[in-house]
Write an enzyme that holds these catalytic residues in place. Structure first.
Site, PDB file in Angstrom:
ATOM      1  N   ASN A 138       0.871  -1.170   0.000  1.00 41.09           N
ATOM      2  CA  ASN A 138       0.000   0.000   0.000  1.00 41.09           C
ATOM      3  C   ASN A 138       0.911   1.224   0.000  1.00 41.09           C
ATOM      4  O   ASN A 138       1.826   1.301   0.813  1.00 41.09           O
ATOM      5  CB  ASN A 138      -0.883  -0.035   1.266  1.00 41.09           C
ATOM      6  CG  ASN A 138      -1.576   1.284   1.541  1.00 41.09           C
ATOM      7  OD1 ASN A 138      -1.875   2.031   0.626  1.00 41.09           O
ATOM      8  ND2 ASN A 138      -1.800   1.563   2.807  1.00 41.09           N
ATOM      9  N   GLY A 139       0.684   2.170  -0.927  1.00 40.61           N
ATOM     10  CA  GLY A 139       1.524   3.371  -0.971  1.00 40.61           C
ATOM     11  C   GLY A 139       2.100   3.573  -2.353  1.00 40.61           C
ATOM     12  O   GLY A 139       1.666   2.938  -3.324  1.00 40.61           O
TER      13      GLY A 139
ATOM     14  N   GLU B 189     -19.211  29.192   5.752  1.00 44.95           N
ATOM     15  CA  GLU B 189     -19.423  27.836   6.269  1.00 44.95           C
ATOM     16  C   GLU B 189     -19.878  27.891   7.731  1.00 44.95           C
ATOM     17  O   GLU B 189     -20.777  27.144   8.142  1.00 44.95           O
ATOM     18  CB  GLU B 189     -18.130  27.011   6.111  1.00 44.95           C
ATOM     19  CG  GLU B 189     -18.160  25.615   6.705  1.00 44.95           C
ATOM     20  CD  GLU B 189     -19.257  24.704   6.156  1.00 44.95           C
ATOM     21  OE1 GLU B 189     -19.890  25.037   5.143  1.00 44.95           O
ATOM     22  OE2 GLU B 189     -19.498  23.660   6.798  1.00 44.95           O
TER      23      GLU B 189
END
Ligand code: G6P
Length: 609
Positions: free
Chosen positions: A99-100, A482
């Site tokens: 992963n990565g 916001e």
């Protein structure tokens, strides 16, 4: 984002790994694979599509064994094909899941080819497994061979590796991507996320940056980044905590506000290295970053406010024109599209009808490409956009968007820096500074959350208010918008937001002792101008609620209620200053006794026009 799982046990691990992949599917969903290490060697099944496609393969042709690794993929290097799906092999006996992103994979690939290695995939991962294989030529110890190979890697990764030798072990490592060890009874595991292992254990060891771990049935040995053996604490998972559980919190909204340090870290994971944004995070083809000359941002609601902040970043950092528009307006007007314009949609759900309609219209208008910044990997918006950057905020259940907003801002900052860098509008030194600042974001958010009790006290003063005015300058103007949206959504107080410089042009007429004025005062170049605006309000008897860092040199005085916000680099101010506004609207809603998580007349995902 990808997910990895590894297991070593007395029993067959295939089912454990497949269940782990289903639980990790949110991290990647385009292909998956499992490698099982048994007496005959290492054998794998891989499949394109959902984990179910892989399960079907296992049903048709079972693979049994007591050691295994598994992976669910979200394609970065190479299309989502079976060949590119993990695990990847070097020879028949050595397999890896990863992963990565390995940044120097091209250089390594060239060198390995010179050594005679033949590559079967387009992935960056395959260089790692060949490197380990190469190291095994001179180093018979599997663990040492992995450690040696890791020295050549630049970038972010979590890996799990298995070798068919006599020693029965898994080796795993992390640098920049998460990895946990699951501790069982005569069985042990690794995974990207503890959720992937909850069916087999509730005991976890969280690995640290640079850790290499040797996992056998009987134990786990962790070597830190200096190759020193470390004992790390075992954490017991609290089964009461999951996305659909409010845990210790009274409302989902508060739980989600408090999740922000964690999810912002998840949003940054794998997208930045030590000194730059990893442009591969936009998928296989990031060449649009170099070609883009204009940006059109389209979104609704809170997502629109995130887009408004990005306009400041894109124009400032990349020196490119950027327009931001609500989707419901864009979809019904004639739009002029300048050459090489990026069409960028923002959406938490990826299912908002107006945003989807805007995307479909844009596809007919000759944009450079379409990029969706979205929180839901399986959404229509993601499926229909050419490129995606996921925000990784996890499920957001409260209707008022909180963590989805701050992760959108984080993803937008990544995008702005990537464009600026590829357009050579940003020096390497400046990019490194910005990336370094971003890394500190989760810690700053944590600090901002410490004002919760103080803000709760302030909120009592809003119990009988019917109106509120929010002011901000520069990128703090969209944050004021916001803040006012949050307050009106959940407390039903009428609230408006203005750029502070517009005060004299109308809203000043509203200012009296019944009108609270809320403003964020970052310590930036506009500070003195904003202070003058505050004087204008104070002179008319208005009650001011000021959120500022201590360098702004403001304090509680007659009519001024001051709340401290952590001092951060200017680029991060819009993200960090959002936190007190979320807390304020939450506590005001609680004081007012409204339905915080499901405010009247509103819906989380607006799938109709
Ligand atoms: C609704 C939600 C808002 C959200 C907006 C846009 O109005 O209540 O919180 O900001 O839709 O949704 P999206 O999923 O496209 O970000």
């Amino acid at each position: 984002m990808c997910g990895i799982v590894g297991a070593i046990a007395q029993r067959n691990v295939a089912k454990i790994l497949l269940e782990g992949l289903s639980r990790l599917e949110y991290r990647g969903y385009d292909s998956s694979g499992v490698a099982i290490n048994n007496e005959v060697g290492v054998r794998a099944h891989r499949a394109v599509g959902k984990v179910q496609a892989l399960k079907n393969k296992f049903e048709a042709t079972p693979l049994d064994g007591k050691i295994g690794i598994a992976h669910t993929r979200w394609a970065t290097h190479g299309k989502p094909t079976e060949n590119n799906a993990h695990p990847h092999f070097s020879g028949d006996d050595l397999a890896i899941v990863h992963n990565g992103i390995i940044e120097n994979h091209e250089k390594l690939r060239t060198r390995l080819k010179e050594q005679g290695y033949v590559f079967k995939s387009e992935t960056d991962t395959e260089v790692i497994v060949h490197l380990i294989h190469y190291e095994l030529r001179d180093e018979s110890d599997f663990l040492l061979a992995v450690k040696n190979a890791l020295k050549y890697l630049e970038g972010a990764f979590a890996i799990a590796v298995t070798l068919n030798d006599q020693n029965h072990r898994l080796v795993a490592a992390r640098k920049g991507s998460p990895l946990v060890v699951g501790v069982g009874i005569e069985e042990n595991f690794v995974a990207s996320d503890q959720l992937a292992l909850l069916h087999v254990t509730d005991q976890f060891v969280f690995l640290e940056e640079g850790d290499v771990v040797e996992v056998t049935r009987d134990g786990v040995t962790i070597f830190d980044s200096k190759d020193v053996i470390q004992e790390r604490p075992v954490h017991v998972f609290n089964h009461n905590v999951d996305a659909t559980d409010k845990g210790e919190f009274r409302h989902y909204m508060m739980k989600e506000i408090y999740e922000q340090p964690k999810v912002i870290a998840a949003c940054l994971e794998g997208r930045i290295s030590d000194n730059k944004v990893l442009t591969d995070c936009f998928g296989v083809d990031s060449s649009f970053l170099k070609s883009v000359e204009n940006v059109h941002i389209i979104a609704c609601g809170t997502s629109y406010h995130a887009g408004m902040v990005a306009k400041y970043w894109i124009e400032d950092l990349a020196n490119l024109p950027c327009t931001v528009e609500v989707a419901s307006e864009y979809r019904y007007r004639k739009v002029a599209v300048p050459k090489d314009t990026l069409f960028l949609t923002l959406s938490q759900s990826g299912e908002t009808a107006d945003t989807l309609a805007a995307l479909r219209k844009a596809k007919e208008l000759g944009y450079l490409t379409s990029l969706a910044i979205c929180n839901v990997p399986s959404s229509t918006l993601v499926r229909e956009s050419a490129l995606t950057l996921l925000t990784n905020a996890g499920a957001e259940i409260g209707v008022a968007s909180t963590k989805a907003f701050t992760t959108q801002l984080t993803a937008l900052l990544i995008t702005s820096i990537a464009i600026a860098s590829e357009k050579e509008a940003l020096s390497a030194i400046k990019e490194a500074e910005l990336v370094n600042s971003m890394r500190s974001l989760p810690a700053h958010i944590d600090e901002a959350l410490k004002q919760d009790v103080a803000i709760k006290k302030v909120s009592d003063r809003f119990a009988n208010k019917h109106n509120a005015l929010f002011l901000g300058r520069g990128p703090m103007f969209p944050i004021a918008l916001e803040g006012s949206l949050k307050l009106k959504e959940i407390s039903y107080i009428h609230a408006e937001a203005y750029p502070a410089g517009e005060l004299k042009h109308g809203p000043l007429a509203l200012v009296d002792e019944d009108m609270p004025i809320i403003t964020m005062v970052p310590h930036n170049s506009m500070l003195d101008k904003l202070k003058s605006n505050l004087q204008e309000v104070a002179a008319r008897g208005g009650e001011l609620y000021v959120f500022a860092d201590k360098d702004a040199e403001l304090q509680n005085t007659e009519g001024v209620i001051f709340t401290e916000v952590p001092k951060v680099d200017e680029i991060l101010e819009p993200i960090v200053h959002t936190i007190p506004l979320q807390l304020l609207s939450y506590h005001v809603a609680v004081v007012k006794g409204t339905d915080v998580d499901q405010p009247r007349n509103l819906a989380k995902s607006v799938t109709v026009e």
